[in-house]
Design an enzyme around this catalytic site. Structure first.
Site, PDB file in Angstrom:
ATOM      1  N   ASP A 454       8.801   2.849   0.378  1.00  0.00           N
ATOM      2  CA  ASP A 454       7.617   3.635   0.062  1.00  0.00           C
ATOM      3  C   ASP A 454       7.908   5.108   0.333  1.00  0.00           C
ATOM      4  O   ASP A 454       8.865   5.449   1.042  1.00  0.00           O
ATOM      5  CB  ASP A 454       6.417   3.171   0.895  1.00  0.00           C
ATOM      6  CG  ASP A 454       5.083   3.468   0.221  1.00  0.00           C
ATOM      7  OD1 ASP A 454       5.058   4.241  -0.761  1.00  0.00           O
ATOM      8  OD2 ASP A 454       4.058   2.932   0.683  1.00  0.00           O
ATOM      9  N   ASP A 523      -1.341   2.678  -6.995  1.00  0.00           N
ATOM     10  CA  ASP A 523      -2.147   2.141  -5.890  1.00  0.00           C
ATOM     11  C   ASP A 523      -3.557   1.789  -6.355  1.00  0.00           C
ATOM     12  O   ASP A 523      -4.384   1.383  -5.547  1.00  0.00           O
ATOM     13  CB  ASP A 523      -2.251   3.178  -4.764  1.00  0.00           C
ATOM     14  CG  ASP A 523      -1.091   3.084  -3.793  1.00  0.00           C
ATOM     15  OD1 ASP A 523      -0.413   2.048  -3.762  1.00  0.00           O
ATOM     16  OD2 ASP A 523      -0.860   4.066  -3.061  1.00  0.00           O
TER      17      ASP A 523
END
Length: 708
Positions: A454, A523
């Site tokens: 990430d 997201d």
């Protein structure tokens, strides 16, 4: 399959023709310049006298000096690999500067080419600085016939560009066409230090003579693309209208200092031209990426992922994670039929302190005090249930409360005399070495099956390091470091799945995606925008590489949420707080669609041809109807999903299938209603199926299997 490709070098005239099936790119070295001489989409070579003579194929500036001219031929070699891909390497040396350029063009089939450039400093003593680099540019179309008539008094734009028009978090994949006005340039770019939340991907369309040109750049930091329709209108000379394009990394100068004898590599370019419909152009892109660009592990079947963050860790507050809670999440994953258990943010660092969130303790990649037995019991429990194991790591950062930040304050990105928070500077060799060693240590320590990377920081224009009296920007070296690290990690652990994530879809370019096996493209999971994200991103990337997630608190029908993720690479999270309190209807629905994915969709997903029935979905979050169709290579299986979004004008949508065999019969199953019947491929293609949905945020999934 064997790639149909060839290279025809004419060394007498310094002219090079690169052929990938019906696409032919011609380049010529003339008067010290490497020129973009022409691009054909019908397999017919152009004659030399029709070459474009004023269109350079790249821009390069070294130490503020243009290097677009002054090149001398050194060498040209070709080679062919076992797949039939043909590579031509043109070596040039500059007549005034100690610079060598290798121009590497790979003809990879499906009408696509990969273009790479290597820049070498030939000096024995002096360091040179890369000021600017445009790896590829040129004139795609050059129209001279009946221009005034075909433009119909300027009511028709000759060319259009298709791209992802939104740049911000949660708005990925918003594909739209934009007309290119004559004699007016259009440019679009990223500015946050990442390639997203847009992507260096675009499609050019010829509105007069037809045809598509698809372009992607493999670069994970800031970039810029530009197009210009040059309309030359003069009664004394033949009228003409050209479409010029260019794409480049955007980095403050010097972007990269090149030491004596050192070679650096420009971002990869992936380009293709075809005179077909848009669906076929995108299918050719997918086929090229699958065969020649994207990483695959084992049989390539994507595992169904269960992510532990959901009800267990609201807001990712670390003290709420526990060994017992993680084991309960494992039990849920196993019961649902998931195949890989992912531990998300919050397992590491100084998280015994109440209120300390996951972002402030990154960098200390050791299990926290709230996990006194480390992660071993959790992973052992998962493997006993038949699950593989994954781990979330934001390896390029160190939070303000981490031991790493305290021990190495000089490891952070610096700009304008101050430290940029959280972001480690991988342009520094010691930081790069630490990052790579930590990845290897974690993979080996936990015997990971998947490593999730990430990156949740926006470095904007990047940092600066003083080298030999010059402030070198950090972006170029940082990208080099990340690419090299994961290339080595991939080779060291050939069975390791690598998942790419960057604050959702912050890095969806081929530079980083090509080194990973799956990518988190956003997201945002709420309806209806999640459908538009899937729809758009499945143009730039094959759908099996696009991670889509079910999470708690989503809007819309439960079946519809499942339909979205099963059309991508599915991940589930927060399906239920515990098995004891599980809603039977939710569990049954999730199990059903996981079974459909594993037993049906996944059997042909990796080679499926994708048909975008609604390539452009308008509205703030997506309005009207959306429809996607995936068909197996042999056309014996297909899956399609029709979504009713918001503000639809009618309650019905007729789904006319594009990829079926019109001479075959298909057994049709519709979910969630469960009805089955047999229909001919011709009827499904010409008359279609009428889908009736009288409320928003609902859908139907259609499964088709050829039958006698």
């Amino acid at each position: 399959m064997t790639v149909q490709s060839s290279i025809i070098p004419d060394l007498n005239n310094m002219r090079f023709q690169y052929q990938s099936e019906l696409s032919i790119y011609t380049e010529k070295l003339a008067e010290g310049r490497l020129l973009f001489a022409g691009f054909q989409d019908n397999g017919t070579s152009i004659y030399e006298h029709t070459d474009l003579k004023d269109k350079p194929s790249f821009d390069l500036t070294i130490d503020g000096q243009s290097m677009n001219y002054g090149w001398e031929f050194s060498d040209f070699v070709t080679r062919r690999d076992e797949l039939g891909n043909t590579t031509g390497t043109l070596t040039l040396k500059h007549e005034r500067s100690p610079v060598q350029l290798k121009v590497i063009t790979i003809c990879s089939g499906f009408g696509f080419f990969k273009r790479t450039m290597e820049i070498t400093n030939l000096s024995d003593e002096a360091t040179i600085g890369l000021t600017n680099m445009v790896p590829f540019k040129g004139c795609i179309w050059n129209i001279t016939d009946n221009i005034a008539d075909n433009l119909r008094d300027d009511t028709v734009a000759p060319y259009s560009v298709g791209r992802f028009k939104d740049l911000y978090w949660g708005n990925e994949g918003n594909f739209a066409w934009q007309d290119i006005p004559v004699n007016t340039g259009i440019f679009f770019q990223s500015t946050f230090g990442m390639s997203g939340h847009s992507s260096p991907f675009f499609v050019l369309r010829n509105n007069i003579n037809g045809g598509y040109f698809v372009c992607q750049m493999g670069w994970s930091a800031n970039w810029k693309s530009a197009v210009f329709a040059d309309y030359f209108n003069d009664s004394r000379l033949p009228n003409k209208i050209n479409l010029n394009f260019e794409i480049q990394p955007m980095t403050p100068s010097p972007a990269r200092l090149i030491a004596p004898g050192e070679t650096i590599v420009a971002p990869d370019m992936h380009i293709g031209m075809s005179h077909v419909d848009l669906d076929t152009a995108i299918q050719n892109l997918h086929a090229y990426l699958r065969q020649s660009v994207l990483r695959q592990v084992g049989d390539g079947l994507q595992p169904v992922i269960y992510n532990q963050a959901g009800y267990m860790v609201p807001g990712y507050k670390q003290p709420e994670m526990s060994e017992e809670g993680l084991k309960h999440e494992v039990d849920i994953a196993a019961e649902l039929g998931a195949e890989l258990f992912m531990i998300d943010a919050g397992w590491y660092g100084k998280n015994g302190e109440a209120g300390t969130d996951w972002g402030n303790t990154t960098g200390d990649w050791f299990a926290a005090d709230i996990l006194p037995n480390d992660l071993f019991p959790v992973y052992e429990h998962a493997r006993s249930k038949g699950l593989k194991c994954g781990l979330w790591v934001e390896i390029e950062t160190a939070g303000s409360k981490s031991n790493l930040a305290e021990a190495h304050p000089d490891w952070f990105l610096t700009k304008y005399g101050s430290t940029f928070p959280r972001v480690l500077d991988l342009s520094k060799p010691e930081v790069k070495q630490f990052v790579e060693s930590e990845i290897i240590r974690l993979v080996e320590k936990y015997q990971l099956d998947m490593f999730r990377l990430d990156y949740n920081s926006s470095s904007n224009e990047g940092g600066f390091n003083l080298k030999e009296g010059r402030n070198e920007n950090t972006h170029w070296r940082h990208m080099e470091a990340i690419y090299e690290i994961f290339e080595r990690v991939g080779k060291r652990f050939p069975n390791l799945q690598l998942e790419n994530c960057a604050s959702g879809g912050g890095r969806t370019d081929l530079g980083i995606v090509s080194r990973f096996t799956t990518t988190w493209v956003s997201d945002w999971f709420k309806m209806p925008r999640t459908v538009r994200i899937l729809n758009g991103m499945s143009m730039a990337l094959p759908p099996e590489y696009i991670n889509r997630s079910y999470s708690p608190g989503m809007d819309g029908n439960l079946d519809t949420q499942m339909h979205v993720i099963m059309m991508g690479h599915p991940m589930l999270c927060g399906v239920t707080p515990s098995l004891a309190s599980a809603n039977p209807a939710i569990m049954a629905c999730a199990k059903k669609y996981i079974g459909i994915y594993k037993d049906f969709i996944r059997t042909f997903h990796r080679a499926a041809k994708v048909y975008h029935h609604t390539p452009v979905i308008p509205g703030a979050d997506g309005s009207g109807w959306a429809a996607l169709e995936y068909v197996s290579e042999d056309r014996k299986k297909a899956v399609a999903t029709v979504f009713r979004l918001v503000n639809a004008d009618e309650d019905r949508y007729t789904m006319k299938f594009k990829g079926l065999d019109k001479g075959a019969n298909y057994r049709v199953r519709i979910e969630p209603e469960g009805s089955e019947f047999v229909v001919g491929g011709y009827v499904l293609s010409r008359e279609g199926l009428t889908i009736e949905l009288d409320t928003a945020l609902t859908s139907q999934m259609i499964l088709l299997t050829e039958t006698d």
